[in-house]
Design a protein around this motif. Structure first.
Motif, PDB file in Angstrom:
ATOM      1  N   GLY A 127      66.181  18.171  54.608  1.00  9.86           N
ATOM      2  CA  GLY A 127      65.654  19.428  55.158  1.00  9.86           C
ATOM      3  C   GLY A 127      65.631  19.378  56.680  1.00  9.86           C
ATOM      4  N   THR A 128      65.243  18.226  57.218  1.00  9.56           N
ATOM      5  CA  THR A 128      65.146  18.091  58.672  1.00  9.56           C
ATOM      6  C   THR A 128      66.534  18.127  59.314  1.00  9.56           C
ATOM      7  OG1 THR A 128      63.137  16.797  58.384  1.00  9.56           O
ATOM      8  CG2 THR A 128      64.240  16.614  60.508  1.00  9.56           C
ATOM      9  N   LEU A 129      67.505  17.446  58.695  1.00  9.48           N
ATOM     10  CA  LEU A 129      68.865  17.438  59.266  1.00  9.48           C
ATOM     11  C   LEU A 129      69.509  18.817  59.146  1.00  9.48           C
ATOM     12  CD1 LEU A 129      70.117  13.963  57.938  1.00  9.48           C
ATOM     13  CD2 LEU A 129      69.441  14.533  60.283  1.00  9.48           C
ATOM     14  N   LEU A 130      69.313  19.468  58.000  1.00 13.06           N
ATOM     15  CA  LEU A 130      69.881  20.813  57.836  1.00 13.06           C
ATOM     16  C   LEU A 130      69.230  21.789  58.815  1.00 13.06           C
ATOM     17  CD1 LEU A 130      70.173  20.901  53.926  1.00 13.06           C
ATOM     18  CD2 LEU A 130      72.088  21.045  55.540  1.00 13.06           C
ATOM     19  N   ALA A 153      60.196  29.010  50.226  1.00  8.43           N
ATOM     20  CA  ALA A 153      60.711  29.517  51.509  1.00  8.43           C
ATOM     21  C   ALA A 153      62.232  29.397  51.563  1.00  8.43           C
ATOM     22  CB  ALA A 153      60.072  28.750  52.669  1.00  8.43           C
ATOM     23  N   GLU A 154      62.764  28.246  51.148  1.00  5.64           N
ATOM     24  CA  GLU A 154      64.222  28.068  51.209  1.00  5.64           C
ATOM     25  C   GLU A 154      64.918  28.999  50.213  1.00  5.64           C
ATOM     26  OE1 GLU A 154      65.481  26.588  53.599  1.00  5.64           O
ATOM     27  OE2 GLU A 154      63.896  25.219  54.259  1.00  5.64           O
ATOM     28  N   ILE A 211      50.762  31.016  52.302  1.00  2.00           N
ATOM     29  CA  ILE A 211      51.191  31.310  53.662  1.00  2.00           C
ATOM     30  C   ILE A 211      50.029  31.240  54.669  1.00  2.00           C
ATOM     31  CG2 ILE A 211      50.983  33.816  53.906  1.00  2.00           C
ATOM     32  CD1 ILE A 211      54.082  33.747  54.394  1.00  2.00           C
ATOM     33  N   ASN A 212      48.788  31.356  54.182  1.00  2.00           N
ATOM     34  CA  ASN A 212      47.648  31.315  55.096  1.00  2.00           C
ATOM     35  C   ASN A 212      47.089  29.914  55.334  1.00  2.00           C
ATOM     36  OD1 ASN A 212      47.347  34.080  55.841  1.00  2.00           O
ATOM     37  ND2 ASN A 212      46.827  34.458  53.696  1.00  2.00           N
ATOM     38  N   LEU A 253      58.024  22.584  56.836  1.00  2.00           N
ATOM     39  CA  LEU A 253      59.471  22.871  56.807  1.00  2.00           C
ATOM     40  C   LEU A 253      59.707  24.300  56.327  1.00  2.00           C
ATOM     41  CD1 LEU A 253      59.417  19.663  56.838  1.00  2.00           C
ATOM     42  CD2 LEU A 253      61.628  19.803  55.711  1.00  2.00           C
ATOM     43  N   GLY A 254      58.862  24.748  55.394  1.00  2.00           N
ATOM     44  CA  GLY A 254      58.964  26.120  54.907  1.00  2.00           C
ATOM     45  C   GLY A 254      58.614  27.122  56.004  1.00  2.00           C
ATOM     46  N   ILE A 255      57.580  26.784  56.762  1.00  2.00           N
ATOM     47  CA  ILE A 255      57.163  27.696  57.839  1.00  2.00           C
ATOM     48  C   ILE A 255      58.256  27.801  58.901  1.00  2.00           C
ATOM     49  CG2 ILE A 255      55.487  27.953  59.732  1.00  2.00           C
ATOM     50  CD1 ILE A 255      53.444  26.726  57.660  1.00  2.00           C
ATOM     51  N   TYR A 256      58.835  26.667  59.274  1.00  2.00           N
ATOM     52  CA  TYR A 256      59.932  26.708  60.258  1.00  2.00           C
ATOM     53  C   TYR A 256      61.088  27.584  59.728  1.00  2.00           C
ATOM     54  CZ  TYR A 256      57.783  22.406  62.256  1.00  2.00           C
ATOM     55  OH  TYR A 256      56.937  21.480  62.810  1.00  2.00           O
TER      56      TYR A 256
END
Ligand code: 9MR
Length: 554
Positions: free
Chosen positions: A170-173, A333-334, A352-353, A367-370
């Motif tokens: 996830g971080t690399l993508l 999220a993805e 989400i909160n 990662l979802g928030i980003y």
């Protein structure tokens, strides 16, 4: 103590002097070629570190901008290592940390052309892997042979874990999604180079294809890991031929897998000419995994419980996360960003909160928030939702920025003792990612400068004085807990790998010289609790170092 590579002409430049001397003192910047003093400055007042008994003084020479090679001189103290001021000063670390993954590839030989003196035969083939009793189903009973080749070794050990691959991928993508223009031309001298796909994605695909084999095609669930029963000895990859198993399917592994494959589907759609079918396969896999997780929302990978019930006993890494809300948030999220299907938004709205937290392998909601923020326009999020998410990231980042002045090393890392745990360097790098996200959202340079303090931390501006990326800098990690680096007979460790870093937990039982949170690091291969390397630590380093290179005012 300083970034051992050096500084950008137009960015802050700080070196730290560890000293007890409080007398008024100056420092100079000296040209390495002719020993001429090119800059005179004053050291700051003496400062106590809150994370150790160290005392420091700061040499700030941000005003000096002339490219060249220099060292810092302070009376009564050893001169600093030579450093460079140049507009691509961290490029070496940025490329090396990405290339590090190539050396972790499992089932293919590494040829000299790409691996230099670290060339080696292929490691574990993993073409005949057994279904462990804990993973048995009617369709795939215990002992069924499946094929799970490829992927990266997780760390200093020779096993492959889906949960840890999750945050890594996830971080690399995300690095690619945030800086695609930059990565499109970045080359790392790997066999796939020049195939029309950027090298960061070529590297990711090597692990992605392995991940896809870890999904049970009968129900969509994903096995937690592909491992030996016990850790291999300190030998080269492929030397041991012990049986390999896939272990019980789990909710965390399956949701992480859903997130990665959904994100991969979105990205690889643009490369369908070079990679026909890959994006579709990933999307199909993601949907099936999500469905499995809906039906199995609470299956924890609990190795102790598994060992009570089944044999053979498994003693390799657990990654036994028992809280699945954050994996659910990230996967939703993805999937939402890729499919735009409202059912995932409905799921997302449940979390989400929640407040923003620093990502690590067991906590991936960030990662979802980003991803939501990165795609907010395309996703038609309401402006109040986008604003709320943005505020969340910015206030999280503000707390980091505000912590810098009172830190004796003038970095974000070390804000609290809790920063120093197993894999602490990944905290430094993940804090950097949060700050880069804040910068992308606000274009306020204070966040970019704050992120740079943590890259400086990793590359030498820290209480240990080590640059933690192998093969980079003057005094860097030489003896990581990394089987190939120990067994290959080569003095230098395999390059481009990030050591775990200070960890007062000392779970390895080695003899440490320094015991305080920020100093508790041992550059010996026995020290798996402070000096192992791992794919989930390299990934935020890849993100941070390349983001800084991409964003610097050059
Ligand atoms: O990074 C993991 C750390 O957070 C845990 O506290 C530790 C003990 O469970 O395990 C670390 O992960 C290791 C994994 O289990 C096996 N491969 C090496 C990993 C890095 O040390």
């Amino acid at each position: 103590r300083m970034n051992q590579l050096g500084f950008y002409p137009n960015a802050p430049k700080v070196a730290i002097v560890v000293t007890k001397d409080s007398a008024d003192a100056g420092f100079t910047i000296v040209s390495a070629s002719n020993n001429k003093v090119v800059y005179n400055g004053k050291l700051s007042a003496l400062q106590h570190s809150s994370n150790s008994s160290l005392q420091t003084r700061t040499a700030d020479f941000s005003k000096f901008k002339t490219p060249g090679k220099y060292f810092v001189a302070v009376k009564g103290v050893e001169n600093s290592y030579p450093f460079t001021i140049s507009k691509n000063v961290n490029y070496v670390a940025a490329v090396a940390s990405l290339k590090g993954y190539y050396y972790q590839r499992v089932s293919m030989p590494l040829y000299e052309k790409y691996a230099g003196k670290w060339a080696r035969p292929a490691g574990h083939p993993d073409t005949a892997v057994l279904i462990h009793a804990s993973a048995a189903t009617t369709e795939r009973p215990e002992g069924t042979v499946i094929s799970c080749p490829g992927g990266w070794y997780d760390a200093g050990d020779y096993n492959k874990y889906i949960v840890n691959s999750g945050i890594t991928m996830g971080t690399l993508l995300s690095a690619y999604e945030d800086f695609s223009g930059y990565f499109d031309t970045l080359k790392t001298n790997i066999p796939e180079e020049g195939n029309g796909v950027p090298d960061i994605l070529n590297e990711v695909i090597y692990n992605l294809r392995w991940m896809l084999t870890m999904q049970d095609p009968n129900d969509g669930g994903v096995y937690n890991k592909c491992t030996n029963a016990a850790f291999d000895g300190m030998v080269m990859p492929g030397v041991t031929k012990l049986p390999r198993y896939v272990l019980q399917k789990g909710t965390a592994a399956t949701l992480d897998f859903a997130a990665v494959t959904a994100q991969a589907a979105r990205i690889f759609k643009k490369f369908s000419a070079q990679l026909p079918g890959l994006a579709d396969s990933c999307e199909k896999a993601a949907l099936a995994a999500w469905q499995w997780a809906l039906k199995n929302p609470n299956v924890r990978y609990d190795q102790n419980a598994i060992n009570k019930q089944f044999s053979p006993k498994i003693t390799t890494g657990g990654y036994g996360d028992g809280r699945f809300v954050d994996e659910g948030c990230w996967a939703a999220a993805e999937l939402f960003a890729t499919t735009k299907d409202g059912q995932y938004l409905y799921e997302l709205r449940k979390y989400i909160n929640d407040p923003m937290t620093l990502p690590n392998w067991g906590n991936v909601s960030g990662l979802g928030i980003y991803t939501l923020l990165r795609n907010s326009k395309a996703l038609d999020l309401s402006s109040s939702e986008t604003e709320m998410l943005k505020r969340k990231v910015l206030s999280f980042a503000n707390a980091y920025v505000e912590a810098i002045p009172s830190n004796a090393f003038k970095t974000v890392m070390g804000k609290s003792k809790a920063d120093f745990n197993w894999g602490s360097n990944s905290n430094a790098a993940n804090q950097g990612i949060a700050l880069i996200n804040a910068y992308l959202l606000s274009k306020d340079k204070k966040y970019l400068d704050a992120a740079l303090t943590n890259l400086d931390y990793i590359l030498g501006r820290n209480a240990t004085g080590y640059c933690f990326l192998t093969g980079v800098g003057t005094k860097s990690t030489m003896n990581p807990h990394h089987r190939p680096s120990v067994a290959d007979g080569i003095v230098e460790p395999v390059p481009g790998l990030l050591a775990g870093g200070p960890n007062p937990g000392r779970q390895d039982g080695c003899k440490y010289e320094f015991l305080e949170p920020e100093t508790c690091y041992l550059d010996e291969s026995c020290s798996y609790a402070s000096n192992e390397i791992a794919i989930n630590w390299n990934a935020p380093m890849v993100y941070l170092s390349n983001a800084i290179e991409a964003l610097q005012d050059k």
